[in-house]
Design a protein around this motif. Structure first.
Motif, PDB file in Angstrom:
ATOM      1  N   PHE A   1       0.727  -1.034  -0.022  1.00 32.78           N
ATOM      2  CA  PHE A   1      -0.020   0.256   0.159  1.00 32.78           C
ATOM      3  C   PHE A   1       0.709   1.208  -0.129  1.00 32.78           C
ATOM      4  CE2 PHE A   1      -3.812  -2.455   2.265  1.00 32.78           C
ATOM      5  CZ  PHE A   1      -4.231  -2.990   1.042  1.00 32.78           C
ATOM      6  N   LEU A   2       1.989   1.206   0.779  1.00 34.91           N
ATOM      7  CA  LEU A   2       3.133   2.181   0.586  1.00 34.91           C
ATOM      8  C   LEU A   2       3.358   2.658  -0.662  1.00 34.91           C
ATOM      9  CD1 LEU A   2       5.054   1.416   3.800  1.00 34.91           C
ATOM     10  CD2 LEU A   2       3.813   3.606   3.693  1.00 34.91           C
ATOM     11  N   ASP A   3       3.806   1.468  -1.513  1.00 29.09           N
ATOM     12  CA  ASP A   3       4.190   1.829  -2.882  1.00 29.09           C
ATOM     13  C   ASP A   3       2.856   2.394  -3.707  1.00 29.09           C
ATOM     14  OD1 ASP A   3       6.781   0.779  -2.343  1.00 29.09           O
ATOM     15  OD2 ASP A   3       6.381  -1.284  -3.013  1.00 29.09           O
ATOM     16  N   VAL A   4       1.721   1.731  -3.518  1.00 29.12           N
ATOM     17  CA  VAL A   4       0.663   2.282  -4.444  1.00 29.12           C
ATOM     18  C   VAL A   4       0.469   3.634  -4.326  1.00 29.12           C
ATOM     19  CG1 VAL A   4      -1.807   1.830  -4.638  1.00 29.12           C
ATOM     20  CG2 VAL A   4      -0.457  -0.137  -4.572  1.00 29.12           C
ATOM     21  N   VAL A   5       0.366   3.954  -2.996  1.00 30.88           N
ATOM     22  CA  VAL A   5       0.162   5.500  -2.771  1.00 30.88           C
ATOM     23  C   VAL A   5       1.046   6.510  -3.347  1.00 30.88           C
ATOM     24  CG1 VAL A   5      -0.077   7.263  -0.995  1.00 30.88           C
ATOM     25  CG2 VAL A   5      -1.233   5.034  -0.793  1.00 30.88           C
ATOM     26  N   ASN A   6       2.442   5.836  -3.003  1.00 30.12           N
ATOM     27  CA  ASN A   6       3.628   6.546  -3.601  1.00 30.12           C
ATOM     28  C   ASN A   6       3.782   6.892  -4.934  1.00 30.12           C
ATOM     29  OD1 ASN A   6       5.821   8.000  -3.428  1.00 30.12           O
ATOM     30  ND2 ASN A   6       7.213   5.951  -3.031  1.00 30.12           N
ATOM     31  N   PHE A   7       3.187   5.759  -5.767  1.00 31.01           N
ATOM     32  CA  PHE A   7       3.387   5.786  -7.389  1.00 31.01           C
ATOM     33  C   PHE A   7       1.978   6.392  -7.917  1.00 31.01           C
ATOM     34  CE2 PHE A   7       6.063   1.683  -7.052  1.00 31.01           C
ATOM     35  CZ  PHE A   7       7.101   2.450  -7.181  1.00 31.01           C
ATOM     36  N   CYS A   8       0.880   6.102  -7.246  1.00 25.02           N
ATOM     37  CA  CYS A   8      -0.399   6.682  -7.860  1.00 25.02           C
ATOM     38  C   CYS A   8      -1.090   7.863  -7.600  1.00 25.02           C
ATOM     39  CB  CYS A   8      -1.273   5.469  -7.918  1.00 25.02           C
ATOM     40  SG  CYS A   8      -0.822   4.029  -8.624  1.00 25.02           S
ATOM     41  N   ALA A   9      -0.654   8.469  -6.308  1.00 22.09           N
ATOM     42  CA  ALA A   9      -1.264   9.718  -5.960  1.00 22.09           C
ATOM     43  C   ALA A   9      -1.445  10.720  -6.821  1.00 22.09           C
ATOM     44  CB  ALA A   9      -0.767  10.283  -4.713  1.00 22.09           C
ATOM     45  N   TYR A  10      -0.413  11.029  -7.708  1.00 20.90           N
ATOM     46  CA  TYR A  10      -0.531  12.133  -8.708  1.00 20.90           C
ATOM     47  C   TYR A  10      -1.742  12.123  -9.468  1.00 20.90           C
ATOM     48  CZ  TYR A  10       1.586   9.553 -12.628  1.00 20.90           C
ATOM     49  OH  TYR A  10       1.655   8.931 -13.835  1.00 20.90           O
ATOM     50  N   ARG A  11      -2.307  10.716 -10.040  1.00 20.94           N
ATOM     51  CA  ARG A  11      -3.179  10.884 -10.927  1.00 20.94           C
ATOM     52  C   ARG A  11      -4.745  11.132 -10.593  1.00 20.94           C
ATOM     53  NH1 ARG A  11      -1.999   7.580 -15.222  1.00 20.94           N
ATOM     54  NH2 ARG A  11      -3.753   8.463 -16.104  1.00 20.94           N
TER      55      ARG A  11
END
Length: 600
Positions: A198-208
């Motif tokens: 979940f850390l990776d998901v939020v890190n990678f995807c928040a900008y969208r």
């Protein structure tokens, strides 16, 4: 490779970032020519491609015997984007990399880019300049807000710190966050893997910005409250880039929010139930002529309302934006004066939107509750966030407490007027406990938790039980908090690395909002993080932030975990928490700050 992993690699290595202010741009590698396929620059017409170094991991980096950085290897040189091979997209011989608004140039002789590799010749003295200024070795390079974008080590190794973190390096320096659970139990190891993902998901995807982080076309990239209420509180504790990017992108849409209000006014102030709302002159006068900002429930790429349904009457959304900006101010993620203007515009909207109730209080009538099943009068969260926004903007002298109706039911607060329901699509009333933290409601937190726990529909979107988990942890009910946290993700996925459905059965994936909400339980529940405007009383550990705000830390970790460690930037300070079931200690900027264990 799992589907989601493939998506991350393909889209996050190459997809351009949303247009916004230049100082919030991500790290980029510029091409000498425009890519042959225009859709490659969907979010940036300049021909700029995002190069996400973090996702390559240390095994894709080469270092010489002295610890100097040599190469970044692209895992798959034949990777294609819209049919264009990576080797053709990245054809840069200029050696120019953009770090936020900072341009760092490596001399041509020291850097080359070829098929599948970016290479630095360690035999060449790597002169590094920052906006034209020479940078000496052993000097740390900071952006305006003290963000570490590039570091020159003692051995002249070049550490490139891109949007999502710093490269693994021989000295063992970590990225934006460090996380581990100390336990050998199978459950704890599983939990560690889930949170790590979940850390990776939020890190990678928040900008969208959209609820699916760009992994699903369902909402066409449109923006909802997800980015303000669910992404932002979590993403800022994962990667400080988001503490600037997300609010800046909302602030950039303020002109569209002003236009949305003008359109609403021109149409006669329509509200739900096909009614109209004439503003109250005595409240409009309090706005002092400040232009109202009406943020849309479903914002298109230009910031205009795109909702085709009555959800456009979820008028809590404007307060959600104000709340996110207030948090950004506390964390130093925005220019304070500019953000304050936006908050005042949001407050001005509510002064044009409030009705007078028969009992003399004010409230919003004919709104869609955040539970989204009910069109109501005096929704608790909507009224409370309007009340908070006005007082936050204009002060308690202008807007004292007690003017807004907070509906009640039985021995505690109701979700809205005439609330007799025992099921809601998703969390609504309990949002006044987090993220809004209304003092009057917090005084009844235990009653609220017991009243609304498990009242969200089992067919509703993921998120609701994550809020319940935070509340339970703050109440010290660690077993309930852990159960609620498990329920915030287990019904929605059999494998979090591959999918996270919006709903338990048949929901679309990958629902980044759900992952962010579950991660929020970890930060604001298990770790016990809480932001304050003023130094709070009644907390053992209170960390002063550089902005003048404070962070209190009161961990309540699951009994299944022996310990948990988390380190990240909070605002501009490195905060590390090492928590056990009955004790915890905190380091601030790598120095001991607090230890709940008394010296023997």
């Amino acid at each position: 490779m799992k589907w989601f992993g493939q998506f991350l690699l393909a889209s996050l290595l190459l997809v351009g970032c949303s247009a916004g202010e230049s100082h919030d741009a991500p790290a980029r590698v510029k091409t000498d020519r425009n890519p042959p396929v225009k859709t490659i620059t969907e979010f940036d017409p300049t021909g700029t491609i995002v190069l996400d170094i973090e996702s390559l991991q240390s095994r894709h980096c080469k270092w010489d015997s002295s610890g100097n950085f040599q190469e970044i290897l692209i895992p798959d040189p034949d990777l294609r984007l819209n049919g264009v091979p990576w080797r053709e997209v990245i054809a840069n011989e200029q050696g120019t990399v953009v770090f936020g608004s900072k341009l760092v140039s490596f001399p041509h002789a020291g850097l080359s880019v070829g098929p599948g590799v970016i290479r630095i010749n360690s035999a060449v003295q790597p002169k590094v300049t920052l906006e034209g200024r020479a940078v000496s070795t052993a000097e740390r390079v900071f952006a305006k807000e003290k963000m570490r974008w590039a570091t020159l080590g003692e051995k002249n190794e070049i550490k490139l710190q891109f949007v999502t973190g710093i490269l693994d390096c021989p000295t063992g320096e970590l990225g934006y966050y460090e996380f581990s659970i100390g336990s050998n139990s199978a459950m704890a190891k599983r939990d560690e893997k889930v949170i790590s993902h979940f850390l990776d998901v939020v890190n990678f995807c928040a900008y969208r910005n959209d609820p699916f982080g760009g992994s699903n076309p369902r909402f066409n990239g449109h923006r909802f409250w997800d980015s303000d209420v669910w992404f932002y509180p979590t993403a800022t504790l994962v990667n400080p880039f988001w503490s600037r990017y997300l609010p800046a992108s909302r602030m950039a849409q303020a002109p569209a929010a002003a236009e949305n209000f003008r359109r609403w006014k021109a149409n006669g102030y329509p509200v739900a139930n096909k009614k109209r709302h004439p503003p109250l002159p005595e409240l409009v006068a309090l706005a002092k002529g400040i232009e109202p900002l009406m943020y849309p429930w479903e914002a298109d790429i230009n910031g205009h309302e795109a909702s085709p349904s009555d959800t456009k009457y979820e008028h809590h959304i404007t307060g959600d934006v104000a709340l996110m900006l207030d948090r950004a101010i506390k964390l130093g993620g925005v220019h304070k004066a500019e953000a304050e203007k936006i908050i005042q515009g949001c407050a001005s909207f509510y002064l044009h939107r409030l009705n007078r109730n028969p009992d003399g209080t004010y409230g919003l009538q004919n709104v869609v509750s955040p539970d989204e099943w009910h069109t109501v009068d005096n929704d608790l969260y909507t009224n409370a966030i309007a009340d908070w926004t006005i007082r936050r903007a204009f002060g308690e002298k202008v807007w004292p407490r007690g003017q807004i109706r907070l509906p009640r039911r039985g021995n505690t607060f109701a979700t809205f007027d005439n609330d007799s329901y025992n099921e809601y699509q998703q969390a609504a009333a309990i949002l006044t406990l987090f993220p809004l933290e209304v003092p009057e409601v917090e005084a009844e937190a235990e009653k609220m938790y017991d009243s609304y726990r498990n009242k969200a529909s089992i067919d509703g979107p993921a998120m609701s039980t994550a809020i319940s988990s935070i509340v339970a942890a703050r109440l010290g009910r660690r077993d309930d908090a852990y159960t609620d946290w498990l329920n915030s993700w287990q019904p929605y996925t059999q494998d979090p690395t591959a999918e996270f459905r919006e709903k338990p059965v048949g929901g679309q994936s990958y629902f980044v909002t759900g992952a962010a909400a579950s991660l929020g339980s970890f930060f604001y529940g298990f770790l016990g993080y809480r932001l304050h405007d003023e130094k709070p009383v009644g907390y053992d550990c209170v960390v002063p932030l550089e902005t003048g705000a404070y962070l209190s830390i009161s961990p309540c970790i699951p009994s299944e975990w022996e310990s948990v460690t988390y380190r990240s930037l909070v605002g501009h300070r490195w905060i590390k928490v090492i928590a056990q079931n009955n004790s915890f200690r905190v380091e601030v900027d790598d120095k001991q700050f607090f230890n709940s264990k008394k010296p023997e």
